[in-house]
Design a protein around this motif. Structure first.
Motif, mmCIF file in Angstrom:
data_model
loop_
_atom_site.group_PDB
_atom_site.id
_atom_site.type_symbol
_atom_site.label_atom_id
_atom_site.label_comp_id
_atom_site.label_asym_id
_atom_site.label_seq_id
_atom_site.Cartn_x
_atom_site.Cartn_y
_atom_site.Cartn_z
ATOM 1 N N VAL A 35 0.781 -13.888 -1.658
ATOM 2 C CA VAL A 35 1.761 -12.849 -1.370
ATOM 3 C C VAL A 35 2.930 -13.502 -0.670
ATOM 4 C CG1 VAL A 35 2.240 -10.721 -0.099
ATOM 5 C CG2 VAL A 35 -0.006 -11.056 -1.154
ATOM 6 N N PHE A 50 1.354 -12.112 -6.258
ATOM 7 C CA PHE A 50 1.816 -10.742 -6.079
ATOM 8 C C PHE A 50 3.305 -10.670 -5.753
ATOM 9 C CE2 PHE A 50 -2.715 -10.532 -5.190
ATOM 10 C CZ PHE A 50 -3.100 -9.415 -5.904
ATOM 11 N N VAL A 53 5.362 -8.004 -1.231
ATOM 12 C CA VAL A 53 4.711 -6.694 -1.244
ATOM 13 C C VAL A 53 5.157 -5.944 0.003
ATOM 14 C CG1 VAL A 53 2.506 -5.462 -1.191
ATOM 15 C CG2 VAL A 53 2.713 -7.603 -2.483
ATOM 16 N N ASP A 55 4.681 -2.345 0.178
ATOM 17 C CA ASP A 55 3.871 -1.139 0.293
ATOM 18 C C ASP A 55 2.650 -1.429 1.172
ATOM 19 O OD1 ASP A 55 2.428 1.201 -0.044
ATOM 20 O OD2 ASP A 55 1.887 0.776 -2.130
ATOM 21 N N ALA A 57 -0.069 0.199 1.814
ATOM 22 C CA ALA A 57 -1.376 0.482 1.200
ATOM 23 C C ALA A 57 -1.765 -0.624 0.221
ATOM 24 C CB ALA A 57 -1.346 1.838 0.496
ATOM 25 N N LYS A 58 -0.804 -1.106 -0.550
ATOM 26 C CA LYS A 58 -1.092 -2.187 -1.496
ATOM 27 C C LYS A 58 -1.436 -3.471 -0.743
ATOM 28 C CE LYS A 58 0.647 -4.707 -5.482
ATOM 29 N NZ LYS A 58 1.739 -4.909 -6.441
ATOM 30 N N LEU A 59 -0.682 -3.748 0.315
ATOM 31 C CA LEU A 59 -0.949 -4.948 1.105
ATOM 32 C C LEU A 59 -2.335 -4.875 1.748
ATOM 33 C CD1 LEU A 59 0.395 -7.603 1.798
ATOM 34 C CD2 LEU A 59 1.449 -6.497 3.766
ATOM 35 N N ALA A 61 -4.876 -3.263 0.609
ATOM 36 C CA ALA A 61 -5.857 -3.441 -0.471
ATOM 37 C C ALA A 61 -6.024 -4.917 -0.817
ATOM 38 C CB ALA A 61 -5.432 -2.647 -1.702
ATOM 39 N N ILE A 62 -4.924 -5.665 -0.808
ATOM 40 C CA ILE A 62 -4.995 -7.103 -1.094
ATOM 41 C C ILE A 62 -5.767 -7.820 0.011
ATOM 42 C CG2 ILE A 62 -3.650 -9.228 -1.361
ATOM 43 C CD1 ILE A 62 -1.409 -7.409 -2.612
ATOM 44 N N CYS A 88 -8.314 -5.406 8.380
ATOM 45 C CA CYS A 88 -8.797 -5.141 7.008
ATOM 46 C C CYS A 88 -10.139 -5.813 6.730
ATOM 47 C CB CYS A 88 -7.749 -5.592 5.993
ATOM 48 S SG CYS A 88 -6.247 -4.592 6.013
#
Length: 168
Positions: A35, A50, A53, A55, A57-59, A61-62, A88
């Protein structure tokens, strides 16, 4: 899956050390999740890029999908990538620099790689591959929340501000 988040062109962020450590271990099998800006940097063929990033929520998730994050910074206070990864449930591989050293418990919430170098990172990658499934990811998140959540930080900041105001 090993995650790197940052500017791969910045010497301070140490992507070059990660790339060298990965290249030095061709028999080791893992995939890099990348990322950030890596323009001009070496990237393994099987890496998943990626780009930037924004967003949250997307980050998240990653971060959550990764088995660990490599934070190969040559100099760092306390990287937000470290805090984010811990929140996370993702263990970290870090050098003994700045606030990272104070917050990583070797073998519990990640792997401490020693002084910044390709060799020490390669050794840490080897250690991580041997124990990757043994981290208690729920405990990593719990400890991170106890230390870094707004509910944990708020009272400490408020106490610090009160102390400064009273000191005049």
């Amino acid at each position: 899956l090993l995650l790197f988040v940052g500017d791969g062109r910045s010497r301070r962020k140490g992507y070059d050390l990660l790339a060298s450590a990965v290249r030095s271990q061709p028999s080791r099998r893992f995939t890099l999740l990348l990322v950030g800006d890596l323009e001009g940097a070496w990237v393994p063929e099987n890496a998943i890029r990626f780009g930037s990033v924004s967003d949250p929520a997307k980050l998240a998730a990653i971060y959550g999908a990764a088995d660990a994050i490599a934070i190969p910074s040559r100099e760092e206070n306390l990287a937000l990538t470290f805090i984010d990864s811990q929140m996370c449930r993702t263990p970290a591989l870090v050098f003994t620099v700045g606030g990272l050293t104070e917050n990583l418990r070797d073998g519990e919430n990640g792997i401490l790689a020693g002084e910044p170098s390709e060799t020490s990172l390669a050794v840490a990658l080897g250690r991580w591959l041997e124990v990757a499934g043994s981290f208690d990811r729920e405990e990593i998140a719990r400890r991170a929340a106890d230390r870094f959540s707004w509910s944990a930080l708020g009272p400490r900041y408020l106490a610090q501000y009160r102390e400064l105001v009273e000191a005049g």
